[in-house]
Scaffold this motif. Sequence first.
Motif, PDB file in Angstrom:
ATOM      1  N   VAL A   1       0.884  -1.182   0.000  1.00 45.99           N
ATOM      2  CA  VAL A   1       0.000   0.000   0.000  1.00 45.99           C
ATOM      3  C   VAL A   1       0.914   1.223   0.000  1.00 45.99           C
ATOM      4  O   VAL A   1       1.157   1.840   1.024  1.00 45.99           O
ATOM      5  CB  VAL A   1      -0.938  -0.003   1.224  1.00 45.99           C
ATOM      6  CG1 VAL A   1      -1.954   1.132   1.113  1.00 45.99           C
ATOM      7  CG2 VAL A   1      -1.649  -1.337   1.364  1.00 45.99           C
ATOM      8  N   TRP A   2       1.395   1.569  -1.169  1.00 43.69           N
ATOM      9  CA  TRP A   2       2.430   2.594  -1.289  1.00 43.69           C
ATOM     10  C   TRP A   2       1.875   4.002  -1.439  1.00 43.69           C
ATOM     11  O   TRP A   2       2.585   4.989  -1.239  1.00 43.69           O
ATOM     12  CB  TRP A   2       3.301   2.295  -2.515  1.00 43.69           C
ATOM     13  CG  TRP A   2       2.478   2.103  -3.769  1.00 43.69           C
ATOM     14  CD1 TRP A   2       1.991   0.915  -4.247  1.00 43.69           C
ATOM     15  CD2 TRP A   2       2.030   3.106  -4.673  1.00 43.69           C
ATOM     16  NE1 TRP A   2       1.264   1.111  -5.396  1.00 43.69           N
ATOM     17  CE2 TRP A   2       1.272   2.463  -5.697  1.00 43.69           C
ATOM     18  CE3 TRP A   2       2.190   4.491  -4.731  1.00 43.69           C
ATOM     19  CZ2 TRP A   2       0.677   3.151  -6.738  1.00 43.69           C
ATOM     20  CZ3 TRP A   2       1.594   5.171  -5.783  1.00 43.69           C
ATOM     21  CH2 TRP A   2       0.852   4.506  -6.776  1.00 43.69           C
ATOM     22  N   ASP A   3       0.597   4.113  -1.782  1.00 42.13           N
ATOM     23  CA  ASP A   3       0.042   5.430  -2.096  1.00 42.13           C
ATOM     24  C   ASP A   3      -0.588   6.090  -0.878  1.00 42.13           C
ATOM     25  O   ASP A   3      -1.091   5.428   0.035  1.00 42.13           O
ATOM     26  CB  ASP A   3      -0.998   5.321  -3.216  1.00 42.13           C
ATOM     27  CG  ASP A   3      -2.124   4.351  -2.876  1.00 42.13           C
ATOM     28  OD1 ASP A   3      -1.856   3.317  -2.227  1.00 42.13           O
ATOM     29  OD2 ASP A   3      -3.279   4.615  -3.245  1.00 42.13           O
ATOM     30  N   GLN A   4      -0.560   7.412  -0.873  1.00 38.57           N
ATOM     31  CA  GLN A   4      -1.235   8.172   0.177  1.00 38.57           C
ATOM     32  C   GLN A   4      -2.737   8.124  -0.034  1.00 38.57           C
ATOM     33  O   GLN A   4      -3.226   7.906  -1.140  1.00 38.57           O
ATOM     34  CB  GLN A   4      -0.763   9.627   0.171  1.00 38.57           C
ATOM     35  CG  GLN A   4       0.674   9.823   0.609  1.00 38.57           C
ATOM     36  CD  GLN A   4       1.058  11.289   0.657  1.00 38.57           C
ATOM     37  OE1 GLN A   4       0.537  12.113  -0.074  1.00 38.57           O
ATOM     38  NE2 GLN A   4       1.995  11.630   1.542  1.00 38.57           N
ATOM     39  N   ASP A   5      -3.488   8.339   1.068  1.00 36.44           N
ATOM     40  CA  ASP A   5      -4.943   8.354   0.941  1.00 36.44           C
ATOM     41  C   ASP A   5      -5.426   9.775   0.656  1.00 36.44           C
ATOM     42  O   ASP A   5      -4.631  10.692   0.433  1.00 36.44           O
ATOM     43  CB  ASP A   5      -5.598   7.765   2.191  1.00 36.44           C
ATOM     44  CG  ASP A   5      -5.518   8.691   3.406  1.00 36.44           C
ATOM     45  OD1 ASP A   5      -4.833   9.743   3.337  1.00 36.44           O
ATOM     46  OD2 ASP A   5      -6.147   8.382   4.427  1.00 36.44           O
ATOM     47  N   ILE A   6      -6.737   9.962   0.667  1.00 40.84           N
ATOM     48  CA  ILE A   6      -7.315  11.261   0.299  1.00 40.84           C
ATOM     49  C   ILE A   6      -6.959  12.350   1.302  1.00 40.84           C
ATOM     50  O   ILE A   6      -7.098  13.541   0.998  1.00 40.84           O
ATOM     51  CB  ILE A   6      -8.852  11.162   0.175  1.00 40.84           C
ATOM     52  CG1 ILE A   6      -9.478  10.639   1.477  1.00 40.84           C
ATOM     53  CG2 ILE A   6      -9.236  10.258  -0.994  1.00 40.84           C
ATOM     54  CD1 ILE A   6     -10.994  10.637   1.468  1.00 40.84           C
ATOM     55  N   ASN A   7      -6.487  11.955   2.504  1.00 41.41           N
ATOM     56  CA  ASN A   7      -6.090  12.940   3.510  1.00 41.41           C
ATOM     57  C   ASN A   7      -4.583  13.153   3.554  1.00 41.41           C
ATOM     58  O   ASN A   7      -4.084  13.867   4.425  1.00 41.41           O
ATOM     59  CB  ASN A   7      -6.585  12.503   4.894  1.00 41.41           C
ATOM     60  CG  ASN A   7      -8.100  12.392   4.948  1.00 41.41           C
ATOM     61  OD1 ASN A   7      -8.802  13.254   4.436  1.00 41.41           O
ATOM     62  ND2 ASN A   7      -8.594  11.322   5.555  1.00 41.41           N
ATOM     63  N   GLY A   8      -3.863  12.523   2.637  1.00 42.94           N
ATOM     64  CA  GLY A   8      -2.416  12.683   2.590  1.00 42.94           C
ATOM     65  C   GLY A   8      -1.664  11.792   3.548  1.00 42.94           C
ATOM     66  O   GLY A   8      -0.470  11.998   3.791  1.00 42.94           O
ATOM     67  N   ASN A   9      -2.337  10.772   4.120  1.00 37.93           N
ATOM     68  CA  ASN A   9      -1.684   9.842   5.046  1.00 37.93           C
ATOM     69  C   ASN A   9      -1.200   8.602   4.318  1.00 37.93           C
ATOM     70  O   ASN A   9      -1.843   8.140   3.372  1.00 37.93           O
ATOM     71  CB  ASN A   9      -2.648   9.412   6.154  1.00 37.93           C
ATOM     72  CG  ASN A   9      -2.953  10.521   7.130  1.00 37.93           C
ATOM     73  OD1 ASN A   9      -2.056  11.227   7.566  1.00 37.93           O
ATOM     74  ND2 ASN A   9      -4.224  10.690   7.481  1.00 37.93           N
ATOM     75  N   ASN A  10      -0.085   8.069   4.768  1.00 39.08           N
ATOM     76  CA  ASN A  10       0.383   6.756   4.323  1.00 39.08           C
ATOM     77  C   ASN A  10      -0.036   5.711   5.330  1.00 39.08           C
ATOM     78  O   ASN A  10      -0.121   5.993   6.532  1.00 39.08           O
ATOM     79  CB  ASN A  10       1.905   6.741   4.187  1.00 39.08           C
ATOM     80  CG  ASN A  10       2.403   7.564   3.019  1.00 39.08           C
ATOM     81  OD1 ASN A  10       2.742   8.744   3.164  1.00 39.08           O
ATOM     82  ND2 ASN A  10       2.463   6.954   1.852  1.00 39.08           N
ATOM     83  N   LEU A  11      -0.291   4.497   4.871  1.00 41.83           N
ATOM     84  CA  LEU A  11      -0.591   3.407   5.793  1.00 41.83           C
ATOM     85  C   LEU A  11       0.647   3.156   6.655  1.00 41.83           C
ATOM     86  O   LEU A  11       1.751   3.001   6.136  1.00 41.83           O
ATOM     87  CB  LEU A  11      -0.964   2.140   5.024  1.00 41.83           C
ATOM     88  CG  LEU A  11      -1.496   0.973   5.868  1.00 41.83           C
ATOM     89  CD1 LEU A  11      -2.787   1.375   6.582  1.00 41.83           C
ATOM     90  CD2 LEU A  11      -1.735  -0.254   5.005  1.00 41.83           C
ATOM     91  N   ALA A  12       0.459   3.131   7.956  1.00 44.72           N
ATOM     92  CA  ALA A  12       1.577   3.011   8.892  1.00 44.72           C
ATOM     93  C   ALA A  12       1.358   1.819   9.817  1.00 44.72           C
ATOM     94  O   ALA A  12       0.228   1.358  10.014  1.00 44.72           O
ATOM     95  CB  ALA A  12       1.716   4.292   9.716  1.00 44.72           C
TER      96      ALA A  12
END
Length: 333
Positions: free
Chosen positions: A142-153
């Motif tokens: 899951v390399w892409d940021q979400d709609i809020n600019g967060n990366n999966l951590a």
Amino acid sequence: MRLGTFLVGSLTLLVTLLQIGKVRASESLEAILQQCEEENLTPEVCKTLMVTNGYSANITVVTAVKQGTHKDVTDVFYYQVDLYVDYHGYVLGPQPDFTGVVTYPYVWRGDPERGIGTRPVGPWDCKGLSDVRCCAMIESDVWDQDINGNNLACRMEEAFYIDPVTKEQFGVYVNPVDMSINYLTADDLTALEERESSIRQDLISLIDSTLVNKNCPKATLQSIHATFLHSMRGVPQARAYPKYTKNAIRSMNRAGIIVVDATQDPDLQYALPLMKGVIEKVDKNGGLHPLGEGGYIVQQVGDSSTVSTVKVIGTLRGSLDLTRVVDAAVLLE
């Protein structure tokens, strides 16, 4: 409506309002989100704080859609996936099966402009993997940021077993020789806490030197990030800060550099002292596994010629606060 239900609802509302009354006024949405994470505000308080500050249209920044139900769930840390690990760093997965499988409960709302859009993600088979390798696999998937600019951590939680009858909780670990699941004994915990106390002190020293390092290697930030995640596993006050070290590492990767002036990096100068503060509080509290009152319930297992016995040292601390009281939220549904 029953009187009892009304009273419970009124009490909940009163508690929420009292909590909000203790919360400082925020001027920006970013400041509110930062406050929600760092002060571990409940989802209800955080959501109400946003509405009262005029951000009712931005509630989606603290909500996620649960996989399979399409229900919106308020979760300030929705972008974190839980890894249940032992003190070795092996990923066990949730009890009682300990399959090593890691799941993410929500739909990942990837930004179409940054990635491939909204979709379910996981599960990931991390059996036999360390927390570092498992997390790297998840972040690569899951390399892409979400709609809020967060990366999966990744977030580390302590692995344990809950007795289905007594509901007592037992610390467990993987034996790296045969990959069997074993109970932690009193001797295990004593040795473990001695080792982890040394790790915490080394981490504090590394943070101190990094804060004044004008030529900080990326490897140093990677070490701080991974060690903090593991050594602060299950501590909610630690949840807000690993994203800062991870973002610094990502920024270096994008720039193609291997050293950074940490003294001029505002995120590192902000987060590293706070990370140090959490470590010091945990250390002052006796670590993650203090023996005595507030320590683990430990099952002492006899050999085949004896009857297994249970030796109670204390109650297993959960992950609600630094005193690690029992956390019922980890029970499987």
